[in-house]
Design an enzyme around this catalytic site. Structure first.
Site, short mmCIF file in Angstrom:
data_model
loop_
_atom_site.label_atom_id
_atom_site.label_comp_id
_atom_site.label_asym_id
_atom_site.label_seq_id
_atom_site.Cartn_x
_atom_site.Cartn_y
_atom_site.Cartn_z
N ASP A 196 0.83 -1.20 0.00
CA ASP A 196 0.00 0.00 0.00
C ASP A 196 0.87 1.26 0.00
OD1 ASP A 196 -2.35 1.42 -0.01
OD2 ASP A 196 -2.64 1.31 2.16
N ASN A 202 -10.73 -2.89 -5.99
CA ASN A 202 -9.99 -1.87 -6.73
C ASN A 202 -10.64 -1.47 -8.05
OD1 ASN A 202 -6.67 -3.02 -5.71
ND2 ASN A 202 -8.03 -1.50 -4.79
#
Length: 239
Positions: free
Chosen positions: A17, A65
């Protein structure tokens, strides 16, 4: 292969991330950060054998996503195709065995073909097992596994009375992998984001502030070394 005295994690899973924030801090588009993050993967993969990590699983793209902008999603899909084409040779020469987990149905046919090709190319490698989670979500994985299990019950291949907590894992995407010992999330976020929900029941977690493109070999090594000092009782009590 780790020796008998090895106390570090055998299987490390990483939620990579912070690529977008890393790029924003530099006044660049988010995809610039994703490209930087992809380059970081090679260094971490190559570090694994030196510190006894046999399995590395990385979270590349989640089922959630798809909610990002069309531009970013299209850019990521292009990046995945480019990464596989570019890194296939070096991964194979290094001895990495590559697997992909996740639902491939929504991915484009060219990307799927590249994934299949890389899995086949590296099938006999043993230096490190690299698993890439692409269009992956833990709940989605369990749902798909349950459908396969239910189908086997309906077809008489499995009796309901035979099912226990060892049954479902045989239907998961990760059925050939050991459960992760250590899960690392970069970027300062302290959540697991639907990643390896079933498999991480007894994993140790490390949430670190480092953005993924800045995650170094040294920090990875340090986190794995620290794992070796943890007292892992798996629900029991040492006497």
């Amino acid at each position: 292969m780790a020796d008998a005295s090895h106390t570090g994690p055998r299987h490390v899973a990483i939620i990579m991330d912070g690529n977008g924030r890393w790029a924003t801090q530099r006044g660049r588009p988010r995809l610039f950060g994703h490209h930087a993050g992809a380059r970081r993967v090679r260094e971490i993969v190559q570090t694994c054998p030196d510190i006894g990590v046999e399995y590395l699983t990385i979270f590349a793209f989640s089922t959630e996503n798809w909610k990002r902008t069309q531009v970013e999603v299209a850019g990521l899909m292009s990046l995945f195709r480019r990464y596989i084409s570019k890194e296939a040779r070096s991964l194979n020469e290094f001895g990495a065995r590559v697997r992909f987990i996740g639902d491939r149905v929504r991915l484009d046919t060219k990307l799927i073909a590249l994934m299949d090709e890389l899995e086949g190319l590296t099938a006999d490698n043993t230096t490190v097992n690299l698993t890439i989670a692409l269009n992956y979500g833990g709940r989605d994985e369990v749902a798909r596994a349950t459908k396969r299990l239910a189908r086997d019950v309906a077809e008489g291949k499995l009796h309901p009375d035979e099912m226990n907590e060892e049954t479902l894992p045989r239907y998961l995407d990760t059925y050939v992998l050991p459960d992760p010992d250590l899960v690392i999330r970069t970027s300062g976020e302290a959540r697991i984001s639907n990643f390896l929900l079933w498999q991480s029941a007894y994993a140790e977690y490390e949430f670190i502030d480092t953005l993924w493109p800045d995650f170094s070999r040294e920090e990875f090594t340090s986190l794995c070394a620290a794992y070796g000092g943890r007292d892992r009782r798996f629900g029991g009590v040492k006497t």
